[in-house]
Write an enzyme that holds these catalytic residues in place. Structure first.
Site, PDB file in Angstrom:
ATOM      1  N   ASP A 103      49.812  33.246 -10.613  1.00 51.95           N
ATOM      2  CA  ASP A 103      49.860  34.162 -11.754  1.00 51.95           C
ATOM      3  C   ASP A 103      49.147  33.530 -12.948  1.00 51.95           C
ATOM      4  O   ASP A 103      49.011  32.305 -13.022  1.00 51.95           O
ATOM      5  CB  ASP A 103      51.306  34.456 -12.157  1.00 51.95           C
ATOM      6  CG  ASP A 103      52.071  35.176 -11.053  1.00 51.95           C
ATOM      7  OD1 ASP A 103      51.424  35.802 -10.206  1.00 51.95           O
ATOM      8  OD2 ASP A 103      53.307  35.085 -11.054  1.00 51.95           O
TER       9      ASP A 103
HETATM   10  N1  URA Z   1      55.301  32.991  -7.148  1.00 50.42           N
HETATM   11  C1  URA Z   1      55.207  33.575  -8.355  1.00 50.42           C
HETATM   12  O1  URA Z   1      56.111  34.285  -8.780  1.00 50.42           O
HETATM   13  N2  URA Z   1      54.106  33.347  -9.088  1.00 50.42           N
HETATM   14  C2  URA Z   1      53.094  32.528  -8.698  1.00 50.42           C
HETATM   15  O2  URA Z   1      52.126  32.343  -9.425  1.00 50.42           O
HETATM   16  C3  URA Z   1      53.212  31.925  -7.427  1.00 50.42           C
HETATM   17  C4  URA Z   1      54.325  32.177  -6.676  1.00 50.42           C
END
Ligand code: URA
Length: 245
Positions: A103
């Site tokens: 993310d």
């Molecule tokens: N899980 C998440 O919620 N975000 C990420 O960036 C990676 C795994």
């Protein structure tokens, strides 16, 4: 392959700059000066030199990045900086892409490569590729939460149950530091798993991916090429024994 293409693949400049190297008689193939950039060479056997320095042909690149927050895991975007913007120009001719996504606000280990076949294998849910995250969460974690992660958590909005994950509390605090190991990579997976146990991720960092550990010498936004041992490790992920039946 064409000699100018081979030289370009080693990051020695643009096609135009490489043409210039030929024109200035700075390129030798098997000990002979070459002035024609279109000459064909054998990437495995021919000895191609620029200014007396041997050019090795490397079709693939494997990079480990310590992704900072604020960058998206994509190759281009009209509005936001991407992880590719953190790479210098000399890597662009490889056209690397991130393997999977973190993310925008997640930090840590991100692999980038132009080896599409390997990327495909590493992203296949059948390969059970391990990922380890460190998460700072808003509230305390109970034994029940740990059991729920171990059992797999039902995500109602998408009507699926996650595979079993491993949840550990590393440092119990007002906002505990946890470690989560999972073997799949659904959208916002770690955040959503915590959400379903009534918790909230305040900070997320990936520390391991496919058997690779985030290099502690890499500052946020820095990257390096994988060493041979690391390259072999991620390539071995395709072994049948890792596969879910
Ligand atoms: N899980 C998440 O919620 N975000 C990420 O960036 C990676 C795994």
């Amino acid at each position: 392959m064409r000699a100018d293409k081979l030289i370009a693949a080693s990051g020695m400049g643009s096609r135009k700059e490489i043409k210039e190297l030929f024109r200035k008689k700075r390129v030798m193939v098997d000990g002979k000066i070459m002035t024609d950039p279109s000459i064909h060479v054998d990437p495995e056997k021919s000895c191609v030199e620029v200014d007396g320095k041997k050019i090795g042909y490397k079709p693939y690149i494997y990079l480990m990045m310590n992704k900072p927050a604020g960058y998206i895991s994509a190759t281009e975007d009209d509005y936001t900086q991407t992880v590719i913007d953190l790479l210098p120009q000399e890597y662009m001719h490889y056209a690397p892409s991130p393997v999977g996504r973190l993310d925008k606000d997640t930090e840590g280990l991100l692999l980038l490569t132009n080896d599409g076949e390997l990327a495909h294998r590493l992203l296949s849910p059948k390969k059970l590729v391990p990922k380890v995250y460190q998460a700072v969460v808003a509230h305390g974690v109970s034994e029940n939460d740990i059991l729920a992660f171990r059992k797999g958590i039902y995500i109602k909005e998408d009507d699926f149950t996650t595979m079993p994950g491993d949840l550990k509390v590393v440092k119990d605090d007002t906002h505990p530091l946890c470690e989560v190991k999972i073997f799949e990579g659904k959208f916002h997976q770690v955040k959503r798993m915590f959400e379903k146990t009534g918790n909230k991720v305040l900070y997320l960092e990936r520390v391991c991916f496919a058997g690779l550990e985030l290099d502690k010498n890499l500052k946020r936004g820095e990257f390096r090429e994988l060493n041979l041992k690391e390259e072999q490790k991620i390539k071995s992920i395709g072994d049948m024994k890792n596969e879910k039946s």
